[in-house]
Design a protein around this motif. Sequence first.
Motif, PDB file in Angstrom:
ATOM      1  N   GLN A 175       0.527  -1.552  -0.011  1.00  0.00           N
ATOM      2  CA  GLN A 175      -0.257   0.208   0.246  1.00  0.00           C
ATOM      3  C   GLN A 175       0.332   1.466  -0.172  1.00  0.00           C
ATOM      4  O   GLN A 175       0.878   2.709  -0.841  1.00  0.00           O
ATOM      5  CB  GLN A 175      -0.722  -0.038   1.059  1.00  0.00           C
ATOM      6  CG  GLN A 175      -2.202   1.148   1.472  1.00  0.00           C
ATOM      7  CD  GLN A 175      -2.945   0.820   0.382  1.00  0.00           C
ATOM      8  OE1 GLN A 175      -4.077   0.589   0.233  1.00  0.00           O
ATOM      9  NE2 GLN A 175      -2.943   1.877  -0.316  1.00  0.00           N
ATOM     10  N   TYR A 180      -0.769  -2.145  -3.988  1.00  0.00           N
ATOM     11  CA  TYR A 180      -1.068  -2.655  -3.298  1.00  0.00           C
ATOM     12  C   TYR A 180      -2.881  -3.482  -4.531  1.00  0.00           C
ATOM     13  O   TYR A 180      -2.974  -4.716  -4.183  1.00  0.00           O
ATOM     14  CB  TYR A 180      -2.226  -2.904  -2.158  1.00  0.00           C
ATOM     15  CG  TYR A 180      -3.162  -3.601  -1.781  1.00  0.00           C
ATOM     16  CD1 TYR A 180      -2.613  -4.748  -1.099  1.00  0.00           C
ATOM     17  CD2 TYR A 180      -4.393  -3.068  -0.669  1.00  0.00           C
ATOM     18  CE1 TYR A 180      -3.577  -5.917  -0.220  1.00  0.00           C
ATOM     19  CE2 TYR A 180      -4.859  -4.586   0.382  1.00  0.00           C
ATOM     20  CZ  TYR A 180      -4.289  -5.665   0.077  1.00  0.00           C
ATOM     21  OH  TYR A 180      -5.238  -5.928   0.938  1.00  0.00           O
ATOM     22  N   ASP A 181      -3.581  -2.269  -4.762  1.00  0.00           N
ATOM     23  CA  ASP A 181      -4.020  -3.093  -5.863  1.00  0.00           C
ATOM     24  C   ASP A 181      -4.199  -3.720  -7.235  1.00  0.00           C
ATOM     25  O   ASP A 181      -4.460  -4.185  -7.506  1.00  0.00           O
ATOM     26  CB  ASP A 181      -5.339  -0.976  -6.823  1.00  0.00           C
ATOM     27  CG  ASP A 181      -5.691  -0.499  -5.556  1.00  0.00           C
ATOM     28  OD1 ASP A 181      -6.583  -1.505  -4.814  1.00  0.00           O
ATOM     29  OD2 ASP A 181      -6.133   0.258  -5.322  1.00  0.00           O
ATOM     30  N   ARG A 184      -3.509  -6.886  -5.893  1.00  0.00           N
ATOM     31  CA  ARG A 184      -4.494  -7.799  -5.755  1.00  0.00           C
ATOM     32  C   ARG A 184      -4.842  -8.224  -7.212  1.00  0.00           C
ATOM     33  O   ARG A 184      -5.669  -9.696  -7.373  1.00  0.00           O
ATOM     34  CB  ARG A 184      -6.136  -7.029  -5.083  1.00  0.00           C
ATOM     35  CG  ARG A 184      -5.425  -6.933  -3.045  1.00  0.00           C
ATOM     36  CD  ARG A 184      -6.025  -5.569  -3.122  1.00  0.00           C
ATOM     37  NE  ARG A 184      -7.739  -5.742  -2.822  1.00  0.00           N
ATOM     38  CZ  ARG A 184      -8.356  -4.347  -2.950  1.00  0.00           C
ATOM     39  NH1 ARG A 184      -7.861  -3.512  -2.456  1.00  0.00           N
ATOM     40  NH2 ARG A 184      -9.782  -4.972  -3.784  1.00  0.00           N
ATOM     41  N   GLN A 185      -5.171  -7.187  -8.052  1.00  0.00           N
ATOM     42  CA  GLN A 185      -5.352  -7.682  -9.695  1.00  0.00           C
ATOM     43  C   GLN A 185      -4.663  -8.856  -9.866  1.00  0.00           C
ATOM     44  O   GLN A 185      -5.252 -10.163 -10.688  1.00  0.00           O
ATOM     45  CB  GLN A 185      -4.837  -6.051 -10.282  1.00  0.00           C
ATOM     46  CG  GLN A 185      -5.433  -7.000 -12.229  1.00  0.00           C
ATOM     47  CD  GLN A 185      -6.802  -7.391 -12.070  1.00  0.00           C
ATOM     48  OE1 GLN A 185      -8.100  -6.628 -11.120  1.00  0.00           O
ATOM     49  NE2 GLN A 185      -7.133  -8.303 -13.124  1.00  0.00           N
TER      50      GLN A 185
END
Length: 389
Positions: A175, A180-181, A184-185
Amino acid sequence: MTIRALFSTRRPIDRPIEKVIDYSATDDARLQSEIEEYEITDNVDKCFTRFLDVYDAGVRTGQVTEIGVWVAGFYGAGKSSFTKYLGFALDSDRKIADRPFLDFLCERITSVSLQALLRTTARNHGTAVVLLDLGSEQLADNTLASVSTVLYWKVLQYAGYSKDKKLAELELKLQDQGLYDKFRQAYREKFGDDWETIHNDSLSGVGRAAQLVPTFLPKDYPTDTSFLQMRSERAEDLRDRAKRIIELVRNKSKKQNILFLIDEAGQYVAPRGELILNLDGLARNFKELGQGRVWIVATGQQTLAEIVEKAAYNSPELNKLRDRFPIAINLEPSDIREITYRRLLSKSNEGMIRLKEDFSRQGQALLNFTRTAVRLKLEQNQLVDVFGE
């Protein structure tokens, strides 16, 4: 008329009543049942007003000198319910069946001025509320962990991070670096599911994360094994931790004002000087970093003055804690009797009329019989004292 018919039909005399108010009970049915039973005495009204007055001044001006509140009350006096419902009312996201919890609490308040003060404070000062019950939410693997540590892990869960220490630190690092995004993807593409479905699993979560980490953090973890073998103990002082806690809550809630409610704090910290000093330091850092916008409310069965007076040890540390929580809110034991009467003994209109009529006809005889029975019992006890059984 039956005995049941004497009592109010709004609250059946044989209905189930929650004996203990728990911070974690938040489902709609349980919460609505709780708040509908809540009774606000004159003293509780004054306690709500005292808190709202000082809180409004702090978040509105940023010039408040103290942000520590100590809520004291004998077991059963309503510390947990007072703090829980206050926090839920100030949290605009807290609802029961899409209706703000604030409305439910206001319906229990008879004072028009308190209703107006509560609604105005909630409307003008959006507040993120974090509740921590030290009686039930202490860390399972370390029951003597400091309040700042327990609160930190509570806030991580509030912000949506993992309950596993290694995975939570990975999520925070990703993050902080804006990755972080993307992580997650990547997890979704590789495993066909959302990362959040497994991020609390210490075994599968760590194993799957290890397969992705080298792609995102190659310098720190060049191979799968390097992450699996990682042992991290962050060197973090109390000020850093307090700052991190505030940042996590603000990033999650998008609100600047924060209210931390910590139940059973007195019982948790009193026996150990280091726990007292940690809570003292946490409150001091919240005050300095928050500038009147970050508040901490702690509960205890005794006032801090009583705890200090009766303490056989740790009294110097407890004195410091008293200075850090100077805003005292005391729930009186006398309220227990009044609340019990209102909740259990309220009469129906017909029942009240019938009881008044019966008492007007037979009340004097009842009083005489009662006095006679008491006198005979006292005389019997005196004879037993003289002659034995």
